[in-house]
Design a protein around this motif. Structure first.
Motif, PDB file in Angstrom:
ATOM      1  N   LEU A 106       9.399   8.861   1.261  1.00 51.27           N
ATOM      2  CA  LEU A 106       8.723   8.729   2.552  1.00 51.27           C
ATOM      3  C   LEU A 106       7.218   8.651   2.315  1.00 51.27           C
ATOM      4  O   LEU A 106       6.489   9.643   2.399  1.00 51.27           O
ATOM      5  CB  LEU A 106       9.076   9.886   3.487  1.00 51.27           C
ATOM      6  N   ASP A 107       6.773   7.415   2.027  1.00 51.87           N
ATOM      7  CA  ASP A 107       5.358   7.228   1.699  1.00 51.87           C
ATOM      8  C   ASP A 107       4.502   7.395   2.966  1.00 51.87           C
ATOM      9  O   ASP A 107       4.877   6.920   4.039  1.00 51.87           O
ATOM     10  CB  ASP A 107       5.174   5.821   1.124  1.00 51.87           C
ATOM     11  N   GLY A 108       3.382   8.086   2.799  1.00 52.05           N
ATOM     12  CA  GLY A 108       2.483   8.290   3.955  1.00 52.05           C
ATOM     13  C   GLY A 108       3.044   9.274   4.961  1.00 52.05           C
ATOM     14  O   GLY A 108       2.711   9.245   6.143  1.00 52.05           O
ATOM     15  N   ARG A 138      -7.729  -3.896   8.861  1.00 52.24           N
ATOM     16  CA  ARG A 138      -6.480  -3.337   9.393  1.00 52.24           C
ATOM     17  C   ARG A 138      -5.967  -2.313   8.379  1.00 52.24           C
ATOM     18  O   ARG A 138      -5.387  -2.685   7.359  1.00 52.24           O
ATOM     19  CB  ARG A 138      -5.451  -4.440   9.590  1.00 52.24           C
ATOM     20  N   TYR A 139      -6.255  -1.018   8.601  1.00 50.12           N
ATOM     21  CA  TYR A 139      -5.876   0.017   7.636  1.00 50.12           C
ATOM     22  C   TYR A 139      -5.438   1.281   8.364  1.00 50.12           C
ATOM     23  O   TYR A 139      -6.205   1.840   9.138  1.00 50.12           O
ATOM     24  CB  TYR A 139      -7.063   0.350   6.717  1.00 50.12           C
ATOM     25  N   SER A 140      -4.152   1.695   8.137  1.00 50.14           N
ATOM     26  CA  SER A 140      -3.659   2.917   8.803  1.00 50.14           C
ATOM     27  C   SER A 140      -3.589   4.094   7.830  1.00 50.14           C
ATOM     28  O   SER A 140      -3.417   5.232   8.240  1.00 50.14           O
ATOM     29  CB  SER A 140      -2.243   2.658   9.343  1.00 50.14           C
ATOM     30  N   SER A 174      -6.377  -3.558  -0.811  1.00 51.14           N
ATOM     31  CA  SER A 174      -7.014  -3.137  -2.076  1.00 51.14           C
ATOM     32  C   SER A 174      -7.027  -1.623  -2.170  1.00 51.14           C
ATOM     33  O   SER A 174      -7.356  -0.935  -1.201  1.00 51.14           O
ATOM     34  CB  SER A 174      -8.451  -3.657  -2.117  1.00 51.14           C
ATOM     35  N   TYR A 175      -6.604  -1.122  -3.341  1.00 52.47           N
ATOM     36  CA  TYR A 175      -6.819   0.286  -3.659  1.00 52.47           C
ATOM     37  C   TYR A 175      -7.366   0.330  -5.086  1.00 52.47           C
ATOM     38  O   TYR A 175      -6.607   0.363  -6.053  1.00 52.47           O
ATOM     39  CB  TYR A 175      -5.570   1.157  -3.525  1.00 52.47           C
ATOM     40  N   PRO A 176      -8.687   0.238  -5.240  1.00 55.70           N
ATOM     41  CA  PRO A 176      -9.294   0.070  -6.574  1.00 55.70           C
ATOM     42  C   PRO A 176      -9.329   1.373  -7.357  1.00 55.70           C
ATOM     43  O   PRO A 176      -8.950   2.429  -6.834  1.00 55.70           O
ATOM     44  CB  PRO A 176     -10.717  -0.361  -6.220  1.00 55.70           C
TER      45      PRO A 176
END
Ligand code: FBP
Length: 281
Positions: free
Chosen positions: A85-87, A188-190, A209-211
């Protein structure tokens, strides 16, 4: 493989019930990456492991919520890595969450992934299956997951989903994101990887992106059950998935909970990433 997809459908129906009725409080435990586990995380993990244990073709599983590999059937053909259950912390504020599954043969590495599935628990429950070069969308209604359509990315999109916080971004990443805003991209980011990547896929394209960041130089998202499954889906949908330098499905995995910087998007957006990152580590 079909029996695995059926098992995921069954587990997802049970997880939907737990989300609606379950206790969203924190448990006393931490997972292997030090995240405090919510009771929902543990309940979802128990559901999935129980269902997978009934599938003879599954040899072993890796869960975000468990330290070690769980061996199921010595004669099994497939290995599955999943985030149950991600997030999950977003359930408390009634935002969409999801489960992510990477299906591998022979070994838990990017070049051995042969299928991926994710399930979005939102206003509707939807499942996306990436397998044999196609990405297929299913929606749960009348008690069944019904095929809706195949998903394809455009060459270029309009959305940008930006992980972490500007304070922790390297300078060149700030330049990349600001240049996209200047070109009219919509943020658009939740904070939920599954709905954020699902939206870009369904809206035809853009960049998630998740750098590598100052606080997480190797990135936050886990290779086996977050990065690689979505990388396969984006590639099969006609997009790309890189770590800033190379295709994420070619990077080395040394531990089952390894993370990686990750960029998922349409071809045009990934070209921008590679251009900006080519002169940086
Ligand atoms: P968990 O697996 O601990 O839930 O973290 C993963 C995640 O919530 C992703 O769903 C999301 O893309 C990311 O973390 C958000 O991280 P941040 O809040 O740093 O942008």
């Amino acid at each position: 493989m079909q029996e695995i997809f059926e098992a995921i459908k069954e587990a997802s129906k049970q997880i939907q019930d737990v989300i609606e009725l379950g206790d969203t409080a924190k448990s006393e435990n931490e997972n292997s990456t030090g995240d405090t586990q919510l009771k929902l995380d543990i309940a979802s993990d128990v559901i999935i492991e129980k269902v997978f244990a009934t599938v003879p073709s599954i040899k072993a599983i890796v869960s975000e919520e468990q330290e070690e590999i769980v061996h199921l059937n010595d004669k099994g053909e497939y290995l599955i890595a999943y985030d149950p259950l991600d997030g999950s912390s977003l359930v408390d504020v009634n935002l969409s969450v999801g489960s992510i599954y990477g299906i591998y043969k022979n070994d838990f590495t990017g070049d051995n992934i042969i299928a991926s599935v994710y399930v979005v628990f939102g206003p509707r429950v939807e499942m996306v299956v990436a397998y044999k070069n196609s990405v297929k969308l299913y929606r749960l209604f009348d008690g069944e997951f019904n095929y809706i359509k195949d998903i394809k990315l455009e060459e270029k999109g309009k959305l940008t989903a930006t992980g972490s916080t500007q304070m922790c971004w390297p300078e060149h990443h700030k330049e990349l994101i600001n240049s996209m805003y200047k070109d009219g991209y919509y943020l658009r980011y939740s904070g939920g990887m599954v709905p954020d990547l699902h939206q870009i896929l369904l809206k035809g394209g853009g960049l998630f992106s998740y750098p590598g960041t100052t606080d997480k130089p190797k990135g936050k998202l886990r290779q086996l059950f977050e990065v690689f499954p979505f990388a396969l889906a984006y590639e099969y949908a006609g997009g790309q998935a890189v770590n800033g330098k190379s295709r994420v499905l070619e990077i080395e995995t040394t531990h089952i909970h390894d993370t990686s910087p990750c960029f998922f998007g349409s071809k045009d957006e990934i070209k921008r990433v590679l251009e900006v990152y080519k002169d940086h580590v």
